[in-house]
Write a protein that holds these residues in place. Structure first.
Motif, PDB file in Angstrom:
ATOM      1  N   VAL B 217       0.839  -1.196   0.000  1.00 41.17           N
ATOM      2  CA  VAL B 217       0.000   0.000   0.000  1.00 41.17           C
ATOM      3  C   VAL B 217       0.877   1.251   0.000  1.00 41.17           C
ATOM      4  CG1 VAL B 217      -1.741   1.292   1.267  1.00 41.17           C
ATOM      5  CG2 VAL B 217      -1.919  -1.173   1.093  1.00 41.17           C
ATOM      6  N   GLY B 218       1.969   1.209   0.764  1.00 39.30           N
ATOM      7  CA  GLY B 218       2.882   2.350   0.782  1.00 39.30           C
ATOM      8  C   GLY B 218       3.393   2.669  -0.608  1.00 39.30           C
ATOM      9  N   LEU B 219       3.834   1.632  -1.326  1.00 39.11           N
ATOM     10  CA  LEU B 219       4.367   1.868  -2.669  1.00 39.11           C
ATOM     11  C   LEU B 219       3.262   2.276  -3.642  1.00 39.11           C
ATOM     12  CD1 LEU B 219       7.016  -0.965  -2.912  1.00 39.11           C
ATOM     13  CD2 LEU B 219       7.415   1.467  -2.818  1.00 39.11           C
ATOM     14  N   TRP B 220       2.062   1.732  -3.467  1.00 36.00           N
ATOM     15  CA  TRP B 220       0.958   2.123  -4.362  1.00 36.00           C
ATOM     16  C   TRP B 220       0.632   3.598  -4.215  1.00 36.00           C
ATOM     17  CZ3 TRP B 220      -2.446  -2.711  -3.032  1.00 36.00           C
ATOM     18  CH2 TRP B 220      -1.986  -3.795  -3.785  1.00 36.00           C
ATOM     19  N   ILE B 221       0.675   4.097  -2.961  1.00 36.76           N
ATOM     20  CA  ILE B 221       0.435   5.533  -2.785  1.00 36.76           C
ATOM     21  C   ILE B 221       1.515   6.314  -3.512  1.00 36.76           C
ATOM     22  CG2 ILE B 221       0.354   7.411  -1.120  1.00 36.76           C
ATOM     23  CD1 ILE B 221      -0.829   5.515   0.888  1.00 36.76           C
ATOM     24  N   LYS B 222       2.769   5.861  -3.381  1.00 35.86           N
ATOM     25  CA  LYS B 222       3.887   6.568  -4.014  1.00 35.86           C
ATOM     26  C   LYS B 222       3.755   6.584  -5.529  1.00 35.86           C
ATOM     27  CE  LYS B 222       6.678   7.944  -0.801  1.00 35.86           C
ATOM     28  NZ  LYS B 222       7.074   9.328  -0.699  1.00 35.86           N
ATOM     29  N   MET B 223       3.233   5.490  -6.114  1.00 34.38           N
ATOM     30  CA  MET B 223       3.176   5.450  -7.574  1.00 34.38           C
ATOM     31  C   MET B 223       1.861   5.994  -8.119  1.00 34.38           C
ATOM     32  SD  MET B 223       2.670   1.431  -8.515  1.00 34.38           S
ATOM     33  CE  MET B 223       3.829   0.784  -7.346  1.00 34.38           C
ATOM     34  N   GLY B 224       0.906   6.284  -7.223  1.00 35.08           N
ATOM     35  CA  GLY B 224      -0.363   6.824  -7.697  1.00 35.08           C
ATOM     36  C   GLY B 224      -1.248   5.766  -8.323  1.00 35.08           C
ATOM     37  N   PHE B 225      -1.297   4.594  -7.677  1.00 35.44           N
ATOM     38  CA  PHE B 225      -2.156   3.522  -8.181  1.00 35.44           C
ATOM     39  C   PHE B 225      -3.585   3.799  -7.742  1.00 35.44           C
ATOM     40  CE2 PHE B 225      -3.615  -1.059  -7.542  1.00 35.44           C
ATOM     41  CZ  PHE B 225      -3.885  -1.253  -8.875  1.00 35.44           C
ATOM     42  N   PHE B 226      -4.523   3.761  -8.694  1.00 36.07           N
ATOM     43  CA  PHE B 226      -5.930   3.984  -8.372  1.00 36.07           C
ATOM     44  C   PHE B 226      -6.354   3.020  -7.277  1.00 36.07           C
ATOM     45  CE2 PHE B 226     -10.355   2.996  -9.037  1.00 36.07           C
ATOM     46  CZ  PHE B 226     -10.926   4.231  -9.175  1.00 36.07           C
ATOM     47  N   PRO B 227      -7.095   3.352  -6.268  1.00 42.08           N
ATOM     48  CA  PRO B 227      -7.694   4.653  -5.965  1.00 42.08           C
ATOM     49  C   PRO B 227      -6.844   5.519  -5.046  1.00 42.08           C
ATOM     50  CG  PRO B 227      -8.622   2.974  -4.572  1.00 42.08           C
ATOM     51  CD  PRO B 227      -7.524   2.322  -5.349  1.00 42.08           C
ATOM     52  N   LEU B 228      -5.529   5.309  -5.030  1.00 45.37           N
ATOM     53  CA  LEU B 228      -4.669   6.112  -4.153  1.00 45.37           C
ATOM     54  C   LEU B 228      -3.963   7.211  -4.955  1.00 45.37           C
ATOM     55  CD1 LEU B 228      -3.101   3.008  -2.437  1.00 45.37           C
ATOM     56  CD2 LEU B 228      -4.890   4.417  -1.505  1.00 45.37           C
ATOM     57  N   HIS B 229      -4.532   7.578  -6.120  1.00 43.99           N
ATOM     58  CA  HIS B 229      -3.824   8.470  -7.033  1.00 43.99           C
ATOM     59  C   HIS B 229      -4.166   9.933  -6.797  1.00 43.99           C
ATOM     60  CE1 HIS B 229      -7.805   8.192  -8.681  1.00 43.99           C
ATOM     61  NE2 HIS B 229      -7.576   9.315  -9.304  1.00 43.99           N
ATOM     62  N   GLY B 230      -5.011  10.226  -5.787  1.00 45.35           N
ATOM     63  CA  GLY B 230      -5.579  11.570  -5.648  1.00 45.35           C
ATOM     64  C   GLY B 230      -4.600  12.713  -5.777  1.00 45.35           C
ATOM     65  N   TRP B 231      -3.363  12.536  -5.309  1.00 44.23           N
ATOM     66  CA  TRP B 231      -2.404  13.635  -5.304  1.00 44.23           C
ATOM     67  C   TRP B 231      -1.813  13.889  -6.676  1.00 44.23           C
ATOM     68  CZ3 TRP B 231       2.401  12.308  -7.017  1.00 44.23           C
ATOM     69  CH2 TRP B 231       2.710  10.951  -7.019  1.00 44.23           C
ATOM     70  N   LEU B 232      -1.816  12.860  -7.549  1.00 37.39           N
ATOM     71  CA  LEU B 232      -0.957  12.891  -8.732  1.00 37.39           C
ATOM     72  C   LEU B 232      -1.361  13.914  -9.803  1.00 37.39           C
ATOM     73  CD1 LEU B 232       0.785   9.863 -10.237  1.00 37.39           C
ATOM     74  CD2 LEU B 232      -0.293  11.461 -11.762  1.00 37.39           C
ATOM     75  N   PRO B 233      -2.643  13.917 -10.272  1.00 38.94           N
ATOM     76  CA  PRO B 233      -2.949  14.787 -11.411  1.00 38.94           C
ATOM     77  C   PRO B 233      -2.651  16.250 -11.149  1.00 38.94           C
ATOM     78  CG  PRO B 233      -4.696  13.211 -11.069  1.00 38.94           C
ATOM     79  CD  PRO B 233      -3.789  13.081  -9.898  1.00 38.94           C
ATOM     80  N   ASN B 234      -3.067  16.783  -9.987  1.00 36.45           N
ATOM     81  CA  ASN B 234      -2.813  18.196  -9.712  1.00 36.45           C
ATOM     82  C   ASN B 234      -1.326  18.486  -9.596  1.00 36.45           C
ATOM     83  OD1 ASN B 234      -5.386  19.033  -9.837  1.00 36.45           O
ATOM     84  ND2 ASN B 234      -5.757  19.018  -7.631  1.00 36.45           N
ATOM     85  N   ALA B 235      -0.589  17.547  -8.925  1.00 31.25           N
ATOM     86  CA  ALA B 235       0.844  17.781  -8.742  1.00 31.25           C
ATOM     87  C   ALA B 235       1.542  17.866 -10.087  1.00 31.25           C
ATOM     88  CB  ALA B 235       1.444  16.665  -7.895  1.00 31.25           C
ATOM     89  N   TYR B 236       1.185  16.994 -11.031  1.00 31.95           N
ATOM     90  CA  TYR B 236       1.858  17.004 -12.327  1.00 31.95           C
ATOM     91  C   TYR B 236       1.402  18.175 -13.182  1.00 31.95           C
ATOM     92  CZ  TYR B 236       3.922  12.370 -11.673  1.00 31.95           C
ATOM     93  OH  TYR B 236       4.661  11.328 -11.225  1.00 31.95           O
ATOM     94  N   THR B 237       0.137  18.613 -12.989  1.00 26.47           N
ATOM     95  CA  THR B 237      -0.384  19.664 -13.848  1.00 26.47           C
ATOM     96  C   THR B 237       0.171  21.020 -13.471  1.00 26.47           C
ATOM     97  OG1 THR B 237      -2.412  18.403 -13.903  1.00 26.47           O
ATOM     98  CG2 THR B 237      -2.502  20.607 -14.812  1.00 26.47           C
ATOM     99  N   TYR B 238       0.165  21.329 -12.158  1.00 25.03           N
ATOM    100  CA  TYR B 238       0.507  22.688 -11.757  1.00 25.03           C
ATOM    101  C   TYR B 238       1.993  22.872 -11.520  1.00 25.03           C
ATOM    102  CZ  TYR B 238      -4.470  22.995 -11.436  1.00 25.03           C
ATOM    103  OH  TYR B 238      -5.799  22.964 -11.750  1.00 25.03           O
ATOM    104  N   ALA B 239       2.774  21.768 -11.531  1.00 29.86           N
ATOM    105  CA  ALA B 239       4.220  21.907 -11.384  1.00 29.86           C
ATOM    106  C   ALA B 239       4.758  22.662 -12.597  1.00 29.86           C
ATOM    107  CB  ALA B 239       4.858  20.531 -11.289  1.00 29.86           C
ATOM    108  N   PRO B 240       5.914  23.342 -12.444  1.00 31.33           N
ATOM    109  CA  PRO B 240       6.541  23.960 -13.613  1.00 31.33           C
ATOM    110  C   PRO B 240       6.818  22.877 -14.657  1.00 31.33           C
ATOM    111  CG  PRO B 240       7.739  24.501 -11.602  1.00 31.33           C
ATOM    112  CD  PRO B 240       6.692  23.545 -11.222  1.00 31.33           C
ATOM    113  N   SER B 241       6.812  23.243 -15.958  1.00 33.75           N
ATOM    114  CA  SER B 241       6.912  22.170 -16.947  1.00 33.75           C
ATOM    115  C   SER B 241       8.243  21.435 -16.835  1.00 33.75           C
ATOM    116  CB  SER B 241       6.692  22.719 -18.348  1.00 33.75           C
ATOM    117  OG  SER B 241       7.448  23.870 -18.555  1.00 33.75           O
ATOM    118  N   ALA B 242       9.319  22.126 -16.416  1.00 29.77           N
ATOM    119  CA  ALA B 242      10.590  21.423 -16.237  1.00 29.77           C
ATOM    120  C   ALA B 242      10.452  20.320 -15.189  1.00 29.77           C
ATOM    121  CB  ALA B 242      11.669  22.403 -15.814  1.00 29.77           C
TER     122      ALA B 242
END
Lengths: 126, 490
Positions: B217-242
């Motif tokens: 479960v720890g690693l699934w949260i880290k990799m953003g495995f559904f349904p533990l992916h909640g953090w991922l889309p926003n983090a990747y979208t709003y981060a600087p493109s670099a």
């Protein structure tokens, strides 16, 4: 049942504290409270690790080097120092995460003027 | 001499991080140059190490010469060496693009970006070779902490996304640490091969199962495995493109690789797949992850956010492939780690180029881009074909292995999800291609060619060519690298 709880009380304490931290992280709407919950969560794991190193009537793990090398050391007489060493690293990690999180929170506050999640979501929706 | 060559590959970014931060305070353009130089060294050295490992076998290295199981051990097996190459090459391309996009989006803070990015790359490279369970926790946190900072450097909602990632990432890392704690209590060891030797002799099924569940479960949260992916889309979208170019190909893929390590090197495959119910549940979760993430991707109108959901779907591909419990599925999953790293790299580089030139990456911003940025869009099209799974791009081959593995295991829900996701990807990308090809941007009558600068364009083109080259050579990669490294054969 009660005997089981008393005999392994360190694990029960860790489970209860961990659930408190977990609740704060998931349930609270204020971001600083979330951060505090995260700290409780991390500290709980540190307590859990430390408690596994304890032995009944054992002394501190400072031993005579030559006795140790000669194999004359009685293992049951000293506590296991490894969990303490590991947790030293975990404490450093915890402090760094808290530091970064606080820095991020100051940026969030500058952006939205509040740290309440509801109010921030309201401002984003506007 | 070649025995400890890989240490130099890992240390180069770390050693470069300090001078980058100090020197660049006086003269900023140095930051990017030094960072790229260190990563070129890393990439070349990693390739040499890979060739060496394939020829002479696995390298086992004990730091400080403390004997195993007391000291920390690093193991460079063929898969680890392959991951070293993937990480260093992807990082090189990402950092190269950051030379221009970082100064565009974070003026005055480039040296801070490069410092954090180099430390993160060191952490990732350490993760793929570490054989010490606690060491992996520390390296996971090193990569995560630098990532929090890198995301928070973005504008607008970035700090908020970063804070959500802090909370979720810490829960994941703490779960991993708890799993290690249980294993330590049971075995008294932290060395992964050593623990693997002790576990079968243990008579504590509940405790071992708990530790396994916590680690997973720890690693699934880290990799953003559904349904533990909640953090991922926003983090990747709003981060600087670099940042997103650096994070998206590497973070999730390295986490998937770690999951494979934990399942097969810390536990045995027999143990991991002992409960058919659990296995079935995870494959259903993977199928659901693919379908749900694909439909979310379909609903987006912003390119980077859509890509983030595609990444979540791809994580579902890989986790499902591993849990199919046959060698075809596992081969597909490992091949997909390499391919997906390349595909997401190319797509996020394309996003970076578009953002650099047009200023944003909503779908409507793509209008007329085939005339304006033909090279970028050609690379984008190749990347889109790879994500859809068109032969001979690499995406086709790993998807083929995954589908074959799914049929072999009789998991038709997973196979159906893969097919649906490919179709959805086709719809999404052809929608963008249509906008970019046929629509004209408002207010501009004459479309002049305006490509992104060379530091962004060069990695994009090389990455797009690599998509086809890796695709054509996937037979050799599977036969020479993955097949011998599989932990067991059915």
């Amino acid at each position: 049942m009660l005997e089981e709880i008393v005999a392994k009380y360190n694990y029960w304490i860790y489970v209860v504290l961990m659930m408190i931290g977990f609740y704060a992280m998931i349930g609270k709407r204020n971001m600083v409270k979330k951060l505090l919950g995260m700290n409780i969560f991390q500290t709980t794991i540190i307590l859990f690790f430390i408690s596994t190193g304890v032995k009944r009537d054992a002394g501190i793990p400072i031993v005579d080097k030559y006795a140790g090398l000669a194999g004359e050391l009685e293992v049951a007489a000293v506590m296991n120092p490894l969990p303490h060493v590991l947790m030293l690293t975990a404490i450093v990690v915890g402090v760094s995460v808290t530091g970064v999180a606080l820095a991020v929170l100051t940026r969030v506050y500058r952006e939205y003027g509040t740290l309440e999640e509801d109010e921030i979501l309201e401002k984003i929706g506007r | 001499m070649t025995q400890n060559l890989f240490i130099y590959a890992i240390m180069a970014p770390l050693l470069a991080a300090l001078p980058v931060n100090l020197m660049a305070r006086s003269y900023r353009p140095w930051a990017g140059t030094v960072a790229v130089g260190a990563l070129i060294f890393s990439a070349v050295t990693s390739t040499v190490v890979l060739a060496d490992v394939l020829k002479n076998g696995t390298i086992r290295y004990t730091l400080g010469n403390w004997p195993v199981p007391f000291g920390m051990e690093l193991i460079v097996d063929p898969l680890g060496a392959m991951m070293l190459v993937v990480v260093s090459v992807c990082a090189l391309f990402a950092i190269s693009s950051a030379i221009r996009s970082a100064s565009d989006e974070m003026p005055g803070q480039e040296h801070l970006f490069f410092t954090l990015a180099l430390i993160m790359i060191t952490g990732l490279m350490g993760l793929v070779v570490s054989a010490d369970a606690f060491n992996i926790y520390v390296l996971l946190e090193i990569t995560a902490i630098t990532c929090y900072g890198l995301i928070a450097m973005g504008r607008g909602r970035a700090p908020l996304a970063s804070f959500n990632y802090v909370i979720m990432g810490t829960i994941g890392a703490c779960f991993y640490l708890l799993g290690i704690g249980y294993l330590y209590i049971l075995t008294g060891s932290l060395n992964m091969p050593d623990i693997a030797g002790i576990i079968p002799g243990l008579d504590a099924p509940a405790a071992v199962a708990t530790s396994f569940a916590f680690l997973m479960v720890g690693l699934w949260i880290k990799m953003g495995f559904f349904p533990l992916h909640g953090w991922l889309p926003n983090a990747y979208t709003y981060a600087p493109s670099a940042t997103s170019v650096l994070m998206a190909p590497l973070m999730t893929k390295v986490s998937v690789f770690l999951m494979i390590r934990v399942m097969f090197f810390l536990y045995t495959p027999e143990y991991a797949f002992d409960h058919p119910d659990v296995q079935q549940l995870i494959i259903w979760a993977a199928a659901l992850a693919i379908v749900v993430a694909s439909s979310f991707a379909l609903a987006q109108t912003e390119f980077k956010k859509m890509l983030a959901y595609v990444v979540v779907a791809e994580v579902g591909y890989m986790v499902g492939g591993v849990w199919l419990a046959n060698s075809t599925g596992l081969t597909g999953a490992i091949l997909h780690i390499v391919n997906d790293a390349l595909m997401t790299l190319v797509m996020f580089l394309a996003a970076s180029a578009v953002i650099y030139k047009v200023g944003a990456s909503r779908f409507s911003d793509f209008a007329g881009l085939y005339r304006k940025m033909p090279i970028t869009m050609a690379a984008f099209t190749l990347g889109a074909f790879a994500l859809i799974g068109v032969p001979p791009t690499c995406g086709f081959f790993s998807k083929w292995y995954l589908i074959l593995g799914g049929i072999e295991a009789g998991q038709f829900s997973y196979v159906a999800a893969l097919v649906v996701s490919s179709l959805v990807n086709a719809v999404i990308f052809f929608r963008i291609i249509e906008i970019a090809f046929f629509q004209k941007p408002e207010g501009e009558d004459v479309l002049r060619r305006a490509e992104a600068p060379l530091p962004i364009l060069a990695p994009l083109v090389v990455g797009a060519i690599a998509l086809i080259v890796v695709g054509l050579f996937s037979g050799q990669i599977v036969g020479g690298l993955i097949a011998p490294a599989l932990p067991w054969s059915f």
